[in-house]
Scaffold this motif. Sequence first.
Motif, PDB file in Angstrom:
ATOM      1  N   VAL A  59      -5.313  -8.391   1.350  1.00  0.00           N
ATOM      2  CA  VAL A  59      -3.960  -7.875   1.713  1.00  0.00           C
ATOM      3  C   VAL A  59      -3.967  -6.382   1.406  1.00  0.00           C
ATOM      4  N   GLU A  60      -4.584  -6.055  -0.008  1.00  0.00           N
ATOM      5  CA  GLU A  60      -4.433  -4.667  -0.085  1.00  0.00           C
ATOM      6  C   GLU A  60      -5.029  -3.634   1.005  1.00  0.00           C
ATOM      7  N   LYS A  61      -6.255  -4.280   1.315  1.00  0.00           N
ATOM      8  CA  LYS A  61      -6.998  -3.497   2.536  1.00  0.00           C
ATOM      9  C   LYS A  61      -6.206  -3.554   3.809  1.00  0.00           C
ATOM     10  N   LEU A  62      -5.332  -4.666   4.120  1.00  0.00           N
ATOM     11  CA  LEU A  62      -4.443  -4.633   5.358  1.00  0.00           C
ATOM     12  C   LEU A  62      -3.328  -3.384   5.006  1.00  0.00           C
ATOM     13  N   ALA A  63      -2.754  -3.295   3.749  1.00  0.00           N
ATOM     14  CA  ALA A  63      -1.871  -2.520   3.727  1.00  0.00           C
ATOM     15  C   ALA A  63      -2.469  -0.931   3.719  1.00  0.00           C
ATOM     16  N   SER A  64      -3.518  -0.791   3.415  1.00  0.00           N
ATOM     17  CA  SER A  64      -4.086   0.615   3.458  1.00  0.00           C
ATOM     18  C   SER A  64      -4.470   0.790   5.074  1.00  0.00           C
ATOM     19  N   LYS A  65      -4.864  -0.219   5.642  1.00  0.00           N
ATOM     20  CA  LYS A  65      -5.142   0.135   7.031  1.00  0.00           C
ATOM     21  C   LYS A  65      -3.774   0.431   7.981  1.00  0.00           C
ATOM     22  N   CYS A  66      -2.489  -0.151   7.402  1.00  0.00           N
ATOM     23  CA  CYS A  66      -1.483   0.271   8.029  1.00  0.00           C
ATOM     24  C   CYS A  66      -0.739   1.496   7.268  1.00  0.00           C
ATOM     25  N   GLY A  67      -1.410   2.342   6.393  1.00  0.00           N
ATOM     26  CA  GLY A  67      -0.957   3.502   5.925  1.00  0.00           C
ATOM     27  C   GLY A  67       0.074   3.141   4.892  1.00  0.00           C
ATOM     28  N   MET A  68       0.070   1.864   4.156  1.00  0.00           N
ATOM     29  CA  MET A  68       1.217   1.631   3.361  1.00  0.00           C
ATOM     30  C   MET A  68       0.847   1.262   1.843  1.00  0.00           C
ATOM     31  N   CYS A  69       1.565   1.340   0.882  1.00  0.00           N
ATOM     32  CA  CYS A  69       1.201   0.695  -0.445  1.00  0.00           C
ATOM     33  C   CYS A  69       1.124  -0.612  -0.369  1.00  0.00           C
ATOM     34  N   TYR A  70       0.634  -1.401  -1.440  1.00  0.00           N
ATOM     35  CA  TYR A  70       0.695  -3.004  -1.219  1.00  0.00           C
ATOM     36  C   TYR A  70       2.312  -3.313  -1.357  1.00  0.00           C
ATOM     37  N   SER A  71       2.743  -2.867  -2.143  1.00  0.00           N
ATOM     38  CA  SER A  71       4.269  -3.460  -2.472  1.00  0.00           C
ATOM     39  C   SER A  71       4.936  -3.221  -1.085  1.00  0.00           C
ATOM     40  N   ASN A  72       5.016  -2.278  -0.780  1.00  0.00           N
ATOM     41  CA  ASN A  72       5.827  -2.076   0.585  1.00  0.00           C
ATOM     42  C   ASN A  72       5.489  -2.851   1.770  1.00  0.00           C
ATOM     43  N   PHE A  73       4.162  -2.658   1.798  1.00  0.00           N
ATOM     44  CA  PHE A  73       3.435  -3.585   2.887  1.00  0.00           C
ATOM     45  C   PHE A  73       3.818  -5.260   2.838  1.00  0.00           C
ATOM     46  N   ALA A  74       3.715  -5.595   1.563  1.00  0.00           N
ATOM     47  CA  ALA A  74       4.229  -6.949   1.141  1.00  0.00           C
ATOM     48  C   ALA A  74       5.552  -7.239   1.463  1.00  0.00           C
TER      49      ALA A  74
END
Length: 287
Positions: free
Chosen positions: A204-219
């Motif tokens: 999930v951390e990698k997905l957040a990075s691909k979207c240009g977002m930090c993990y907590s905001n992405f989640a």
Amino acid sequence: MDELFEYSDSLNSPFEAFSGDWKMVKPHWHYFTEMVYLVKGKLYAEVDSKQFTLTAGDMIIFHPRQIHSFADYMEKNEEELLFYVIKFDDMILTNTTPGSPKLPKLLDNINRQNEALNLITADELKYNPVKMYFEHCQWEVEHKEFGYDIKVACTISLIITELMRIWMRRGFKFSTKATFDQFSSKDFSVLEYIDQHSAENISVEKLASKCGMCYSNFAKQFKTQYGRTCKEYIEFVRICKADTLLLYTDKTLDYISQETGFTDASHFIRTYKKIKGTTPKQRRAQK
């Protein structure tokens, strides 16, 4: 393992209209909107883990990105099955009156709220010529006479307008908040990535990075937009793919669990029961 994603060329083919009588449509999702109107028989549909039963005169709408499937559970009887289908890119919807709410935005508004606005009953449609609208679209698509694309777009807009009225009578309130897709761009779609890599160990951390977002905001944003956590969505995609192997092959649970990204059969069985409310063995016995 086959992907769930169904590609569409919305630029060259922004809509389709046809009739069908096939007994089963396996789980899949797409970026266009799909409407099914049942003329004869009985269908059982599943949309993002929600179950619906359609009888003649009912209609169901599958919004973009919703994983859905349906089956004819009257297969062993002699009752005839027939349904009409319309698929379309929301941007063909037409209403140009100044100041009036735009149909694509309203439809997107519904799609982004975690509501079960999929099934429309025959009773709700009884004063609307929806069957005629579907037949009209199919005729226009088949014959392609001058201006057919304009007539189809207008007719689909009529159907969607009727659905908006029905949803509003149910008490649905349209949000005034602006919405946009933070999880897809021209070069990357998080849902397509999950679909393509669901058998792998997805970070999930990698997905957040691909979207240009930090993990907590992405989640947080992922759950807000899709109604479940990213981890829950990954599990759901895996279960949808496992369900296809479970129902249409005689593969063992060990094989299915390995093929669809679960650590072992026990993990697969626990997750399956959590999402489907039954065990894989019980589900297979229902075939």
